[in-house]
Design a protein around this motif. Sequence first.
Motif, PDB file in Angstrom:
ATOM      1  N   THR A 237       0.869  -1.179   0.000  1.00  0.00           N
ATOM      2  CA  THR A 237       0.000   0.000   0.000  1.00  0.00           C
ATOM      3  C   THR A 237       0.905   1.228   0.000  1.00  0.00           C
ATOM      4  N   ALA A 238       0.398   2.327  -0.597  1.00  0.00           N
ATOM      5  CA  ALA A 238       1.240   3.508  -0.814  1.00  0.00           C
ATOM      6  C   ALA A 238       1.861   4.019   0.486  1.00  0.00           C
ATOM      7  N   GLY A 239       1.027   4.160   1.513  1.00  0.00           N
ATOM      8  CA  GLY A 239       1.522   4.715   2.773  1.00  0.00           C
ATOM      9  C   GLY A 239       2.583   3.839   3.415  1.00  0.00           C
ATOM     10  N   LEU A 242       5.885   3.890   1.470  1.00  0.00           N
ATOM     11  CA  LEU A 242       6.632   5.124   1.741  1.00  0.00           C
ATOM     12  C   LEU A 242       7.390   4.990   3.067  1.00  0.00           C
ATOM     13  N   MET A 276      -3.582   4.753 -14.441  1.00  0.00           N
ATOM     14  CA  MET A 276      -3.322   6.145 -14.053  1.00  0.00           C
ATOM     15  C   MET A 276      -2.884   6.201 -12.581  1.00  0.00           C
ATOM     16  N   LYS A 277      -3.595   5.441 -11.732  1.00  0.00           N
ATOM     17  CA  LYS A 277      -3.204   5.401 -10.314  1.00  0.00           C
ATOM     18  C   LYS A 277      -1.835   4.761 -10.157  1.00  0.00           C
ATOM     19  N   ALA A 279       0.608   5.016 -12.136  1.00  0.00           N
ATOM     20  CA  ALA A 279       1.621   6.032 -12.433  1.00  0.00           C
ATOM     21  C   ALA A 279       1.848   6.937 -11.221  1.00  0.00           C
ATOM     22  N   MET A 280       0.763   7.253 -10.505  1.00  0.00           N
ATOM     23  CA  MET A 280       0.887   8.097  -9.305  1.00  0.00           C
ATOM     24  C   MET A 280       1.741   7.404  -8.238  1.00  0.00           C
ATOM     25  N   ILE A 281       1.458   6.131  -8.041  1.00  0.00           N
ATOM     26  CA  ILE A 281       2.202   5.374  -7.027  1.00  0.00           C
ATOM     27  C   ILE A 281       3.674   5.263  -7.438  1.00  0.00           C
ATOM     28  N   CYS A 283       5.313   7.313  -9.185  1.00  0.00           N
ATOM     29  CA  CYS A 283       5.933   8.634  -9.039  1.00  0.00           C
ATOM     30  C   CYS A 283       6.343   8.870  -7.587  1.00  0.00           C
ATOM     31  N   GLN A 284       5.447   8.502  -6.669  1.00  0.00           N
ATOM     32  CA  GLN A 284       5.787   8.590  -5.249  1.00  0.00           C
ATOM     33  C   GLN A 284       7.072   7.803  -4.963  1.00  0.00           C
ATOM     34  N   MET A 286       9.366   6.924  -7.040  1.00  0.00           N
ATOM     35  CA  MET A 286      10.523   7.519  -7.713  1.00  0.00           C
ATOM     36  C   MET A 286      11.165   8.561  -6.793  1.00  0.00           C
TER      37      MET A 286
END
Lengths: 449, 318
Positions: A237-239, A242, A276-277, A279-281, A283-284, A286
Motif C-alpha cells: 500500500t502507498a503509505g 513510503l 493512471m493510479k 503512475a501516481m504510485i 511517481c511517489q 521515484m
Amino acid sequence: MGLSGIEIFKKLPKTNCGKCGVPTCLAFAMKLATGQAEIEACPDISEEVKEEIGEASAPPVRTVIIGAGERAVKIGGEAFMFRHEKRFENPPVFTLFLSDKMDEETVSDRLTRFNNAVYERVGVVMRPELIAIKGDSGESSRFEALAAKVCRETDAGFVLMNEDTEALSRTVRACSGRKPLIYAATGNNLETLGNLALEFSCPLAVKGNNLEELAGFAERLVGMGLKDLVLDSGARTAGKVLEDQIIIRRSALMKRFKPFGFPTIVFPCEMTDDPMKEAMIACQMMTKYGSIIVLSGIEGHSIFPLLLASMNIFTDPQRPMTVEEKIYEIGAVDENSPVIITGNFSLTYFIVSGEIDSSRVPVYLLIKDTEGLSVLTAWAAGKFGADTIGVFIKKSGIEDRIKHRKLVIPGYLSSISGELEEELPGWKVLVGPREASHLPAYLKQLSQQ
Amino acid sequence: MTIEIPKLAYTGKIKEILLGQEGNNITVGGESCYPFHLFEGTMPHPPKIAMEVYDSVPEDWPEAAIEPFADVIHDPVAWAGKCIDVYGAEMIALQMASTDPNAENIPADKAAAIAKKVSDETDVPLIVWGCGDVDKDAEVLRSVCEICDGRNLIIGPVAEGNYRAIGATAIAYNHTVVASTPIDINLAKQLNILLGNLNVSDDKLIIDPSIGVIGYGLEYTYSVMERIRMAALTQEDERLQFPIILDLAKDVWKTKEVKLSEEEAPLLGNQKKRGILFEALTAQCLLMAGADVLIMRHPEAIALVKESIEELMNRREG
C-alpha cells in the motif's frame, strides 16, 4: 564516509606515483573520502587494505548492477536522504511486468511498447530499463519459454520471478550470462537461492513480509557471502511502502545498518488495476527511494512524464543541465525567419523554445554556450557579453542561412545592444522581452512588421 | 529480528492557518513531521486542492483542459459552481489572467467586481490570484481586498515589489496573503520577515516558493520546498514555519509536451491522459516535498491526487 581523507591517506603507499590519475596520494585520499574516486584505481595496494578502504568509502546503499553488456543498469549507490544535500546517484529503473500466464500476443505487444519507449532529452537517453518475468502459470515450461523469448527479443536486463525454486534455478542457469536479478529469497528457499546467486554471480532480491523479517533474511544472506542484494519489504500500500522505504534508507545512512544497505524493488503493478493510479504510485516511489519500480505496462502518456520527472529529481543540483551550442530551427524556418539568441542553461532553452513553439512563428534559436548559467548570471560572469556573442554569431554560420541581419537578444541584456552592433557590423540588434512568456506576443508583432 | 526505527527529533511545527469564513472554514498546515512521515509525527490537516476558475475565457488551452468546463467557461461564477457541485472542489482559485498588461489588461475595478461576484456566490474558501505583474497586481489585489471586506480571501501572489501595498490592504480588510518568492529559501524567509514587520499576522500567511513543473524546473521547486521544511521543522527557523501553496496547473498545461497531439508525437501516447498525468504527477512530487495547497485544473488529475493523499495518509498493511 566511514573514514576521513587523512585516515585513508595513512593506508596508501605515499609514493605519489600518479598512476591513479591524481598527482598525489593525499589528493587521491581526499577524493576517496568524498566518493569521487574508486580505490581500484591504485595499483600498489594490498587486497586487504583495498577491501578495508573500499568498504569504508563505499556509499551506505550498495551499488548493484543488473543485466550485462551495454544495457546493464546500476541501482543504489545512494548516500543522502535529500537531493539538495549533495545529489542522488542512480535514477530508479522503470520495469515492465510480464507473466507467463499472458498470451503470446499480449507479451509481444508489451515488449514492442517497451522497446519503443526511448526518449532523448538534453543528450540523455531515457527509457524503461528492465523486464520482470513472473512464473505464475504453474507450468515451468511456460516460464522458461517466456524468459527465452525475452532474451531473444531484447538486450535489456531482466528480473526472474518464480516461487518454484527449481524452475527458477533452471532458468537462471540458462541465461546466467545476462546477469538477471533473481526474485526472491524468502524463508525456506533462502539458502538454495543464495547459493544459486553466488554460483552465477547474479544479484538476488530478498523479500520479507515486513521490515523485521526482511532484515533477518538479508542478514543471513550477507552472512552467506552475498554482496548484491535488492530489498522488498512486502508492503503493497502507498503509505506503508513510503514508510518502509524511508526507514530502509535511514537505517542504511544514519545507522549503517548493513542488512538495509541495499537498493529496493517496489511493485505499483500489484497495488492497483488502474494504470493512471499506478503512475501516481510509481511517481511517489521515484521520489522516495524505490530503485526498481515494476509497472504493469508501458504507455507513452505515463512512462514519458515519469521518466522526465525522474530525470529532474536525479539531476545533480551542483551541475546545471546544459544543451548543445548550436542553431536550433523551430518550425518551418526560411531565410526571412527571425533570429533569437539565448544561453545554454537547459531550463532556459526549454522555456524559450516552448514559448517560440506556441507562437507558431518559425524562428532560428541560437544557443550560445554559457556553461549552464542563466542569461544574467552568464553576462555577469563574462560569458554572455557583446564580445563573445559577436564571435559566436560569426562562426555559427547563421549568416549563410538568412537574408536579413537582425538579432533579437534577451530583454535583460538591453544594455549591451549598442556594443553588440559595433561587434557585428551590418547587424541590427533588437531587444526582446525580459520574460520568455512574453515571446509569443513579441514574435507576432515582429512578424507583422 | 527487531529493528530500531531511526526517528528524527523534530523541533518545529508548521503553523495552522484558518482559511475561508465561518461556515466554510478549512485549516491547512499544522505538520510536525516531513510529508506523510506519520511514524514520527502528525499531519492534522492533509493537503488541499483548489480548483482553478478564470476571470475570462482562457486562450491556448489544449482541448482536454477545456472539455470539462466547456459549458461554463464564459462565466466565472458558473464555473466555480460547477467545480464545487460537480467536482467537489474544496477551494476555488480565481485566476485574474485578463488583468495582465500583456493580455486584455482589464482595469482593477472591473477585475474586483468579478472577484466580488465569485466570492458572493462561492461557499468554499476562495483564492484570488493576480496575473504576476507586480504593479498591476498591487492595483488589482488591493481593490479585491477592499470590495471583499471581511471574507478572508487568500490573496496572491504577494511579491517583494508589492508586499507593502497589498499586505497593508489585506490586513485592513482581514484577508490571508500568499508570500511569493522566486525559488530561493533566503528570499522566502526575508519576505516573511518583511510581511511580519508590516504587521501581517502569522495566522494570515501562506508561502509560495514558485513553481517548476515536470520537465521545466520541477527539481528547483522540489528542493527549495524540502529545504524550507527542513529549516522549519528541524532548525527552528520560525519564519519558515508556514503552509506552502503552489500554482501549478498554468505552467503544466502550457508546456510543449502537453500540447503535442498524439499524431505529432506518437511515442508520447494519448494526449488527454498525458496532460492529466503531467498535472497529477507534478502535484504528486510536490506533495512528497511538502505542499499544503495545490492549485489545479483538470478534474481527473485532481481525483488522482485526492486519492493519492488519502492513500498516503493511510497506514494499512497489505
